[in-house]
Write an enzyme that holds these catalytic residues in place. Structure first.
Site, PDB file in Angstrom:
ATOM      1  N   ALA A  64       0.855  -1.184   0.000  1.00 22.90           N
ATOM      2  CA  ALA A  64       0.000   0.000   0.000  1.00 22.90           C
ATOM      3  C   ALA A  64       0.894   1.237   0.000  1.00 22.90           C
ATOM      4  O   ALA A  64       2.035   1.201   0.467  1.00 22.90           O
ATOM      5  CB  ALA A  64      -0.912  -0.023   1.214  1.00 22.90           C
ATOM      6  N   GLY A 109       0.525  -5.063   0.957  1.00 21.90           N
ATOM      7  CA  GLY A 109      -0.709  -5.228   0.182  1.00 21.90           C
ATOM      8  C   GLY A 109      -0.478  -5.924  -1.152  1.00 21.90           C
ATOM      9  O   GLY A 109      -1.379  -6.594  -1.667  1.00 21.90           O
ATOM     10  N   GLU A 112      -0.433  -9.491  -0.358  1.00 17.17           N
ATOM     11  CA  GLU A 112      -1.810  -9.921  -0.020  1.00 17.17           C
ATOM     12  C   GLU A 112      -2.647 -10.167  -1.274  1.00 17.17           C
ATOM     13  O   GLU A 112      -3.484 -11.071  -1.297  1.00 17.17           O
ATOM     14  CB  GLU A 112      -2.462  -8.864   0.885  1.00 17.17           C
ATOM     15  CG  GLU A 112      -1.838  -8.887   2.282  1.00 17.17           C
ATOM     16  CD  GLU A 112      -2.296  -7.757   3.171  1.00 17.17           C
ATOM     17  OE1 GLU A 112      -2.393  -6.609   2.677  1.00 17.17           O
ATOM     18  OE2 GLU A 112      -2.557  -8.005   4.353  1.00 17.17           O
ATOM     19  N   GLU A 132       4.396  -4.983   7.444  1.00 15.88           N
ATOM     20  CA  GLU A 132       3.510  -4.009   8.090  1.00 15.88           C
ATOM     21  C   GLU A 132       3.840  -3.700   9.548  1.00 15.88           C
ATOM     22  O   GLU A 132       3.760  -2.553   9.975  1.00 15.88           O
ATOM     23  CB  GLU A 132       2.049  -4.476   7.991  1.00 15.88           C
ATOM     24  CG  GLU A 132       1.421  -4.227   6.637  1.00 15.88           C
ATOM     25  CD  GLU A 132       1.599  -5.369   5.654  1.00 15.88           C
ATOM     26  OE1 GLU A 132       2.498  -6.220   5.868  1.00 15.88           O
ATOM     27  OE2 GLU A 132       0.852  -5.419   4.671  1.00 15.88           O
TER      28      GLU A 132
HETATM   29  C1  HXC Z   1       4.975   4.459  -1.545  1.00 13.25           C
HETATM   30  C2  HXC Z   1       6.890   3.491  -2.354  1.00 13.25           C
HETATM   31  C3  HXC Z   1       6.546   2.270  -1.761  1.00 13.25           C
HETATM   32  C4  HXC Z   1       5.320   2.187  -1.025  1.00 13.25           C
HETATM   33  C5  HXC Z   1       8.418   2.013  -2.779  1.00 13.25           C
HETATM   34  N1  HXC Z   1       8.052   3.294  -2.966  1.00 13.25           N
HETATM   35  N2  HXC Z   1       7.526   1.375  -2.038  1.00 13.25           N
HETATM   36  N3  HXC Z   1       6.104   4.579  -2.251  1.00 13.25           N
HETATM   37  N4  HXC Z   1       4.583   3.321  -0.951  1.00 13.25           N
HETATM   38  N5  HXC Z   1       4.907   1.072  -0.464  1.00 13.25           N
HETATM   39  C6  HXC Z   1       8.767   4.323  -3.723  1.00 13.25           C
HETATM   40  C7  HXC Z   1       9.970   4.865  -2.953  1.00 13.25           C
HETATM   41  O1  HXC Z   1       9.580   5.801  -1.988  1.00 13.25           O
HETATM   42  C8  HXC Z   1      10.766   5.469  -4.084  1.00 13.25           C
HETATM   43  O2  HXC Z   1      10.179   6.692  -4.435  1.00 13.25           O
HETATM   44  C9  HXC Z   1      10.516   4.496  -5.231  1.00 13.25           C
HETATM   45  O3  HXC Z   1       9.312   3.794  -4.911  1.00 13.25           O
HETATM   46  C10 HXC Z   1      11.641   3.484  -5.389  1.00 13.25           C
HETATM   47  O4  HXC Z   1      11.837   2.844  -4.138  1.00 13.25           O
HETATM   48  P1  HXC Z   1      13.258   2.722  -3.425  1.00 13.25           P
HETATM   49  O5  HXC Z   1      12.997   2.485  -1.980  1.00 13.25           O
HETATM   50  O6  HXC Z   1      14.116   3.880  -3.759  1.00 13.25           O
HETATM   51  O7  HXC Z   1      13.842   1.435  -4.140  1.00 13.25           O
HETATM   52  P2  HXC Z   1      14.746   0.279  -3.516  1.00 13.25           P
HETATM   53  O8  HXC Z   1      15.857   0.835  -2.691  1.00 13.25           O
HETATM   54  O9  HXC Z   1      15.089  -0.612  -4.669  1.00 13.25           O
HETATM   55  O10 HXC Z   1      13.783  -0.529  -2.504  1.00 13.25           O
HETATM   56  C11 HXC Z   1      12.634  -1.179  -3.008  1.00 13.25           C
HETATM   57  C12 HXC Z   1      11.742  -1.625  -1.829  1.00 13.25           C
HETATM   58  C13 HXC Z   1      11.479  -0.449  -0.878  1.00 13.25           C
HETATM   59  C14 HXC Z   1      12.424  -2.780  -1.073  1.00 13.25           C
HETATM   60  C15 HXC Z   1      10.446  -2.158  -2.455  1.00 13.25           C
HETATM   61  O11 HXC Z   1      11.015   0.661  -1.651  1.00 13.25           O
HETATM   62  C16 HXC Z   1      10.487  -0.716   0.190  1.00 13.25           C
HETATM   63  O12 HXC Z   1      10.813  -1.358   1.216  1.00 13.25           O
HETATM   64  N6  HXC Z   1       9.261  -0.204   0.047  1.00 13.25           N
HETATM   65  C17 HXC Z   1       8.250  -0.237   1.077  1.00 13.25           C
HETATM   66  C18 HXC Z   1       7.676  -1.617   1.247  1.00 13.25           C
HETATM   67  C19 HXC Z   1       6.643  -1.694   2.329  1.00 13.25           C
HETATM   68  O13 HXC Z   1       6.889  -1.414   3.514  1.00 13.25           O
HETATM   69  N7  HXC Z   1       5.430  -2.102   1.952  1.00 13.25           N
HETATM   70  C20 HXC Z   1       4.329  -2.326   2.859  1.00 13.25           C
HETATM   71  C21 HXC Z   1       3.439  -1.132   2.937  1.00 13.25           C
HETATM   72  S1  HXC Z   1       2.190  -1.362   4.145  1.00 13.25           S
HETATM   73  P3  HXC Z   1      11.072   8.005  -4.752  1.00 13.25           P
HETATM   74  O14 HXC Z   1      10.044   9.070  -4.985  1.00 13.25           O
HETATM   75  O15 HXC Z   1      11.936   8.217  -3.552  1.00 13.25           O
HETATM   76  O16 HXC Z   1      11.853   7.620  -5.975  1.00 13.25           O
HETATM   77  C22 HXC Z   1       0.966  -2.213   3.345  1.00 13.25           C
HETATM   78  C23 HXC Z   1      -0.307  -2.358   4.129  1.00 13.25           C
HETATM   79  C24 HXC Z   1      -1.401  -3.051   3.405  1.00 13.25           C
HETATM   80  O17 HXC Z   1       1.119  -2.644   2.266  1.00 13.25           O
HETATM   81  C25 HXC Z   1      -2.573  -3.200   4.304  1.00 13.25           C
HETATM   82  C26 HXC Z   1      -3.925  -2.914   3.821  1.00 13.25           C
HETATM   83  C27 HXC Z   1      -4.325  -2.500   2.557  1.00 13.25           C
END
Ligand code: HXC
Length: 258
Positions: A64, A109, A112, A132
Site C-alpha cells: 500500500a 498489500g 496480499e 507491516e
Molecule cells: C509508496 C513506495 C513504496 C510504497 C516504494 N516506494 N515502495 N512509495 N509506498 N509502499 C517508492 C519509494 O519511496 C521510491 O520513491 C521508489 O518507490 C523506489 O523505491 P526505493 O525504496 O528507492 O527502491 P529500492 O531501494 O530498490 O527498494 C525497493 C523496496 C522499498 C524494497 C520495495 O522501496 C520498500 O521497502 N518499500 C516499502 C515496502 C513496504 O513497507 N510495503 C508495505 C506497505 S504497508 P522516490 O520518490 O523516492 O523515488 C501495506 C499495508 C497493506 O502494504 C494493508 C492494507 C491494505
C-alpha cells in the site's frame, strides 16, 4: 491517469498494475481500478483466466502507498483495508482462475493480492514479505488470514512478526509460489498455464474452484457433502456428456462451457 491496465487476449485477461516510479505501490485509485477491471472480467463469459502482474521488472507491487497512508486517519485506513479486501475477494471467488505473475517485490498489500490468487508463479527475482508491523500496522488486507492457510500458521507468524523478505526459491519451498521461472519467461509461462486451464470444461473448473474454496471454510463432512451435490450438478451439463463422449471416441472435446 490510468494506473491499472487491462488487456484481453482471447480467453485470458491480463491486469497490470502500472505505477512503476513508486514500485507499483497501491493507493486508493490503484485498488479501485483493479476492482473495476475484475468486476468487468467477472461479467465477461469469454474470459476464463486472469493474470495479475506489475509493470516493469522490479515490482509486482511494493505494498500500500505509504505516502498516502502516512496522513490518513482511522476511517481512511479502514476504507483502504476494505478496498484491498474487495479486490482480494474478487480474485478468490470469481468464476475465472486467477494467476499472480510475481515479477519482483510483492510486499504488504502486494503480497496480499497474490495470496488471494488461485496460483502464484514467481520470477527468479521475486521477493515476498509482509513488512507491516515495522510500520506500526498489520497486514490488514487479508495477510493475517490467508498466509497461514497457504504456508501454515507457524511460518506465517514468523514472516509477519519478523517482516523478513523471502526470495522466490524460499517461497517455492514453503508452497507460497507454485513455480519459479526466469523473469523473461514469466508472462509466457503464465499464458501457457492459462491456455491449458482454458482448454478444459470451464464451468467444471469454476465449480472445482468454488468447492476447493469451500473446503477452507467448513468441516470435512460438510465440504464432502457439498462436493457430492456439485458433482451431481455437473452430470446435468453439456460439457460432461461431450467430455466423456470425446474420450470414448478418441477425439478432442468441444466444450460449450455449460
Ligand atoms: C509508496 C513506495 C513504496 C510504497 C516504494 N516506494 N515502495 N512509495 N509506498 N509502499 C517508492 C519509494 O519511496 C521510491 O520513491 C521508489 O518507490 C523506489 O523505491 P526505493 O525504496 O528507492 O527502491 P529500492 O531501494 O530498490 O527498494 C525497493 C523496496 C522499498 C524494497 C520495495 O522501496 C520498500 O521497502 N518499500 C516499502 C515496502 C513496504 O513497507 N510495503 C508495505 C506497505 S504497508 P522516490 O520518490 O523516492 O523515488 C501495506 C499495508 C497493506 O502494504 C494493508 C492494507 C491494505
Amino acid at each position: 491517469m490510468e494506473l491499472v491496465k487491462l488487456q484481453i487476449e482471447e480467453e485470458i485477461a491480463i491486469v497490470t498494475i502500472d505505477r512503476v516510479k513508486s514500485m507499483n505501490a497501491l493507493n486508493n485509485q490503484v485498488y479501485e481500478e483493479i476492482i473495476a477491471h475484475l468486476e468487468a472480467i467477472r461479467a465477461n463469459d469469454a474470459v476464463k483466466v486472469v493474470i495479475l502482474t506489475g509493470a516493469g521488472e522490479k515490482a509486482f507491487a511494493a505494498g500500500a502507498d505509504i505516502v498516502q497512508m502516512v496522513g490518513q486517519n482511522a476511517m481512511e485506513g479502514r476504507h483502504l483495508a476494505w478496498l484491498c479486501h474487495r479486490a482480494a475477494e474478487l480474485l478468490e471467488t470469481m468464476r475465472q482462475v486467477t494467476i499472480a505473475a510475481v515479477n519482483g517485490y510483492a510486499l504488504g498489500g502486494g503480497c496480499e493480492l497474490t495470496l488471494a490468487c488461485d496460483i502464484r508463479v514467481a520470477a527468479e527475482n521475486a521477493r515476498f514479505a509482509l513488512p507491516e508491523v515495522g510500520l506500526g500496522i498489520i497486514p490488514g488486507g487479508g495477510g493475517t488470514q490467508r498466509l497461514s492457510r497457504i504456508i501454515g500458521i507457524g511460518r506465517a507468524k514468523e514472516l509477519i512478526f519478523t517482516c523478513d523478505q523471502i526470495d522466490a526459491q524460499e517461497a517455492y519451498r514453503m508452497g507460497l509460489a507454485n513455480h519459479v521461472v526466469p523473469q523473461a519467461e514469466l508472462m509466457d509461462y503464465c499464458r501457457a498455464m492459462g491456455k491449458k486451464i482454458a482448454s478444459k470444461a470451464s464451468y467444471a473448473v469454476s465449480v472445482a474452484k468454488a468447492s476447493i474454496n469451500n473446503s477452507e471454510n467448513v468441516d470435512l463432512p460438510s465440504g464432502c457433502a457439498r462436493e457430492q451435490d456439485l458433482l451431481g450438478l455437473l452430470f446435468a451439463t453439456h460439457d460432461k456428456g461431450e467430455g466423456m463422449k470425446a474420450f470414448l471416441e478418441r477425439r478432442k472435446p468441444e466444450f460449450t462451457d455449460f
